[in-house]
Scaffold this motif. Structure first.
Motif, PDB file in Angstrom:
ATOM      1  N   ALA A   5      -5.249 -14.351  -4.167  1.00 16.81           N
ATOM      2  CA  ALA A   5      -4.001 -15.122  -4.122  1.00 16.81           C
ATOM      3  C   ALA A   5      -3.673 -15.567  -2.700  1.00 16.81           C
ATOM      4  CB  ALA A   5      -2.857 -14.288  -4.685  1.00 16.81           C
ATOM      5  N   THR A  54       0.363 -13.933  -9.928  1.00 12.72           N
ATOM      6  CA  THR A  54       0.281 -14.646 -11.191  1.00 12.72           C
ATOM      7  C   THR A  54      -0.448 -15.966 -11.000  1.00 12.72           C
ATOM      8  OG1 THR A  54       2.429 -13.709 -11.792  1.00 12.72           O
ATOM      9  CG2 THR A  54       1.633 -15.539 -13.139  1.00 12.72           C
ATOM     10  N   GLU A  55      -1.433 -16.222 -11.860  1.00 22.60           N
ATOM     11  CA  GLU A  55      -2.207 -17.460 -11.825  1.00 22.60           C
ATOM     12  C   GLU A  55      -2.751 -17.745 -10.427  1.00 22.60           C
ATOM     13  OE1 GLU A  55       0.266 -20.513 -13.360  1.00 22.60           O
ATOM     14  OE2 GLU A  55       0.324 -19.684 -15.395  1.00 22.60           O
ATOM     15  N   VAL A  79       3.803 -14.504  -6.110  1.00 14.93           N
ATOM     16  CA  VAL A  79       5.101 -14.976  -6.590  1.00 14.93           C
ATOM     17  C   VAL A  79       6.145 -13.908  -6.312  1.00 14.93           C
ATOM     18  CG1 VAL A  79       6.413 -15.774  -8.589  1.00 14.93           C
ATOM     19  CG2 VAL A  79       3.967 -16.302  -8.401  1.00 14.93           C
ATOM     20  N   THR A  92      -5.344  -4.941  -8.754  1.00 17.28           N
ATOM     21  CA  THR A  92      -4.232  -5.661  -8.114  1.00 17.28           C
ATOM     22  C   THR A  92      -4.612  -6.070  -6.699  1.00 17.28           C
ATOM     23  OG1 THR A  92      -2.656  -4.350  -9.422  1.00 17.28           O
ATOM     24  CG2 THR A  92      -1.782  -5.555  -7.524  1.00 17.28           C
ATOM     25  N   CYS A  98       6.840  -8.548  -5.207  1.00 19.16           N
ATOM     26  CA  CYS A  98       6.044  -9.726  -5.552  1.00 19.16           C
ATOM     27  C   CYS A  98       5.113  -9.396  -6.717  1.00 19.16           C
ATOM     28  CB  CYS A  98       5.238 -10.212  -4.353  1.00 19.16           C
ATOM     29  SG  CYS A  98       3.855  -9.126  -3.902  1.00 19.16           S
ATOM     30  N   GLU A  99       4.556 -10.445  -7.306  1.00 25.39           N
ATOM     31  CA  GLU A  99       3.533 -10.322  -8.348  1.00 25.39           C
ATOM     32  C   GLU A  99       2.427 -11.332  -8.040  1.00 25.39           C
ATOM     33  OE1 GLU A  99       5.418 -11.107 -12.035  1.00 25.39           O
ATOM     34  OE2 GLU A  99       6.286  -9.084 -12.239  1.00 25.39           O
ATOM     35  N   LYS A 119      -1.640 -16.823  -7.548  1.00 23.70           N
ATOM     36  CA  LYS A 119      -0.659 -17.052  -6.496  1.00 23.70           C
ATOM     37  C   LYS A 119       0.237 -15.828  -6.320  1.00 23.70           C
ATOM     38  CE  LYS A 119      -0.370 -22.078  -7.160  1.00 23.70           C
ATOM     39  NZ  LYS A 119       0.528 -23.222  -7.443  1.00 23.70           N
ATOM     40  N   CYS A 161       4.198  -4.553  -4.369  1.00 20.52           N
ATOM     41  CA  CYS A 161       3.889  -4.922  -5.750  1.00 20.52           C
ATOM     42  C   CYS A 161       3.765  -3.644  -6.572  1.00 20.52           C
ATOM     43  CB  CYS A 161       2.590  -5.719  -5.790  1.00 20.52           C
ATOM     44  SG  CYS A 161       2.053  -6.177  -7.448  1.00 20.52           S
ATOM     45  N   ARG A 169      -6.723  -9.186  -6.945  1.00 20.83           N
ATOM     46  CA  ARG A 169      -5.916 -10.383  -7.194  1.00 20.83           C
ATOM     47  C   ARG A 169      -5.110 -10.775  -5.949  1.00 20.83           C
ATOM     48  NH1 ARG A 169      -2.075  -9.552 -11.003  1.00 20.83           N
ATOM     49  NH2 ARG A 169      -2.405  -7.326 -11.297  1.00 20.83           N
TER      50      ARG A 169
END
Length: 557
Positions: free
Chosen positions: A407, A539-540, A544, A400, A536-537, A542, A390, A403
């Motif tokens: 996630a 987001t919300e 992704v 990060t 990957c990221e 999760k 990421c 998160r």
């Protein structure tokens, strides 16, 4: 001139001999191994084991005939000479050794020739089915062969050498442990296990203690740096342990002070041996190799005594990777060593012949080592891992990480950073966001490190932020996520970090958080290891996947 030769022998630990040598044994048979390079891997059957582990019948043979390590073995009627501490004796060999269809896939520890009392302890502690590398290594070591155990991180290598040692040393041994009280008082250390870090050393001790139980904990003692040396010396004198586990510096230090007697030691285990070959351990390793398993009064520089010293002890080298430096070490320090891998045992004679090991030079500069790095790293990677990277700015990396943890709903996380000074700040930021975290590094005292590791294993700490110190030897089977906040220096270091998760067949995830200019390093690791590391990221809440643009040039340097 003789003095010069003597000095060179001390530094190089002798040249590896092409001629077959008589391997010594302590309580059993060691075969003559004269393996050609075109010979295939060994099997349990070729090592003398049937599925029921029956004892061979005594039969006669011409003394000049040798056992051949081929896939199909026919042994003429023979009486093979085995050399032990008390001289030679006749040992019988089976007339025919049949090959099993799946020789290294043991379904229980009882198939591996371990003593009944030890089997009872294994069952009590919940060990039921041996891993593949344990199935291959345990009977091979029990046959008194010098070995190099190579398997991916988290595959159970520690138990693979720990169980054979406990079969011959301590309260579960085939022969009575207590015996004559006076002879026990005069006995020396029976096994020395050397580890490159305090964490790995303490972990090995815990494995021993788990099987020994509270009543026999004094059989093993740790000698690691960072602890009070005087107390360790007092414990040696008072407890008279049979097994020593420690770091090179502390073992060499106490040995030089005359407080550690290992001349008649039967087992020398070098765990994470590729790390022990580094330049930093050179002087300490010189002393350990010269004093462990060497009879008192022998001339260490004499070629004959060098061979005798190598044969007298049983040398076990352990690593997730086996570069040429390890092969050189095995040949120099052992007697006809075998390479033990999952489902395969191979004579080192069948591998390319490297020169003698020289601890006076850093092994990392070896060109052959660097050529083997990607292959060695692939060997060390656990099979059930998912890899991602990421992109984030430096100041956003810790957020990060937070998160990422949420996630993936990770319960036990190890985050790696390259600089000790960064650890405290990362822990502060995570705790401020409600994630229980702790730092682990070499500047902490032994008690503090032990407390932190205990809390992490118990689930009181969710994220352990550490440096390269813990990339080797840290065994937390529940760890389900590894995050690289600082990039590993090469594919070997990436593999060792990744190996902290996905242990013993479990699933695990490895996420590398890097800045945009660092992406090429991830791509290089991906290419060297031959594994997908997609972007990957988070987001919300999760993870992704990110569609990447194809680069015009695929060449990565």
């Amino acid at each position: 001139m003789p003095a010069l030769i003597s000095t060179r022998l001390l530094i190089l630990f002798g040249e590896s001999s092409r001629a077959s040598r008589t391997a010594w044994c302590h309580r059993g048979l060691r075969f003559l191994t004269h393996a050609g390079r075109d010979q295939g891997p060994l099997t349990l059957a070729s090592l003398g084991f049937k599925s029921e582990f029956e004892r061979p019948d005594k039969i006669k043979t011409n003394k000049h005939e040798k056992l051949k390590l081929n896939s199909a073995i026919e042994v003429p009627k023979s009486k093979v000479k085995a050399v032990g501490r008390n001289g030679t004796r006749d040992v019988g060999v089976k007339k025919s050794l049949e090959i099993e269809s799946a020789p290294f896939a043991a379904k229980s520890f009882s198939e591996l020739g371990l003593p009944p009392l030890l089997l009872e302890r294994l069952e009590k502690e919940g060990f039921q089915v041996p891993t593949e590398v344990q199935s291959a290594a345990i009977p091979t070591i029990l046959k008194n062969h010098d070995v190099v155990i190579q398997s991916y991180t988290g595959s159970g290598k520690t138990l693979a050498y720990l169980l054979p040692i406990l079969s011959e040393v301590g309260p579960f041994a085939n022969k009575s442990f207590n015996g004559d009280e006076e002879s026990r008082k005069k006995s020396e250390i029976d096994a020395v296990i050397v580890a490159p870090s305090r964490e790995l050393g303490m972990q090995i001790v815990r494995e021993f203690e788990k099987l020994l139980g509270p009543a026999n904990k004094k059989v093993v003692q740790q000698l690691v740096g960072g602890a009070n040396r005087s107390r360790q010396e007092e414990a040696l004198k008072k407890n008279r342990p049979a097994i020593i586990v420690g770091t090179p510096g502390r073992i060499a230090e106490i040995s030089a002070a005359g407080k550690l007697h290992t001349h008649n030691c039967r087992y020398l285990v070098l765990d994470e041996v590729d790390e022990l070959l580094s330049f930093n351990f050179r002087e300490d390793m010189h002393r350990i190799l010269d004093h462990v398993g060497r009879r008192s009064g022998a001339n260490p520089s004499g070629p004959k005594n060098l061979l005798a010293r190598r044969a007298e002890r049983q040398t076990i080298l352990v690593s997730a990777t086996v570069p040429f430096s390890v092969i050189r070490a095995a040949r120099s320090w052992g007697s006809d060593p075998l390479l033990v891998q999952a489902k395969k045992v191979t004579p080192l004679e069948s591998l390319p012949a490297p020169g003698p090991v020289n601890l006076s030079r850093p092994t990392s500069s070896s060109s052959s080592n660097q050529n083997l790095q990607p292959q060695a790293a692939i060997q060390s990677l656990p099979p059930a891992l998912k890899h991602y990277y990421c992109v984030a700015r430096l100041q956003h990396k810790v957020d990060t990480l937070r998160r990422c943890v949420h996630a993936l709903d990770a319960k036990s996380v190890i985050a790696f950073m390259n600089h000790t000074k960064q650890l405290k700040d990362a822990v502060f930021k995570l705790e401020a966001r409600g994630i229980k975290a702790a730092e682990l590094h070499g500047d902490l005292g032994k008690l503090a490190r032990s407390t932190i590791l205990k809390k992490f294993k118990n689930g009181e700490v969710r994220v352990l932020v550490t440096n390269e110190l813990s990339a080797r030897g840290l065994d937390v089977p529940e760890c389900d996520l590894v995050v690289n906040l600082g990039l590993p220096t090469d594919s070997i270091h990436y593999a060792h970090r990744a190996g902290r998760t996905g242990r013993l067949g479990r699933k695990g995830t490895v996420v590398t958080i890097c800045e945009e200019p660092e992406v090429f390093v991830v791509k290089k690791v991906q290419k060297q290891l031959g594994i997908p590391i997609p972007a990957c990221e988070f987001t919300e809440g999760k993870l992704v996947g990110v569609e990447e643009e194809k680069e015009p040039s695929e060449s990565l340097k």
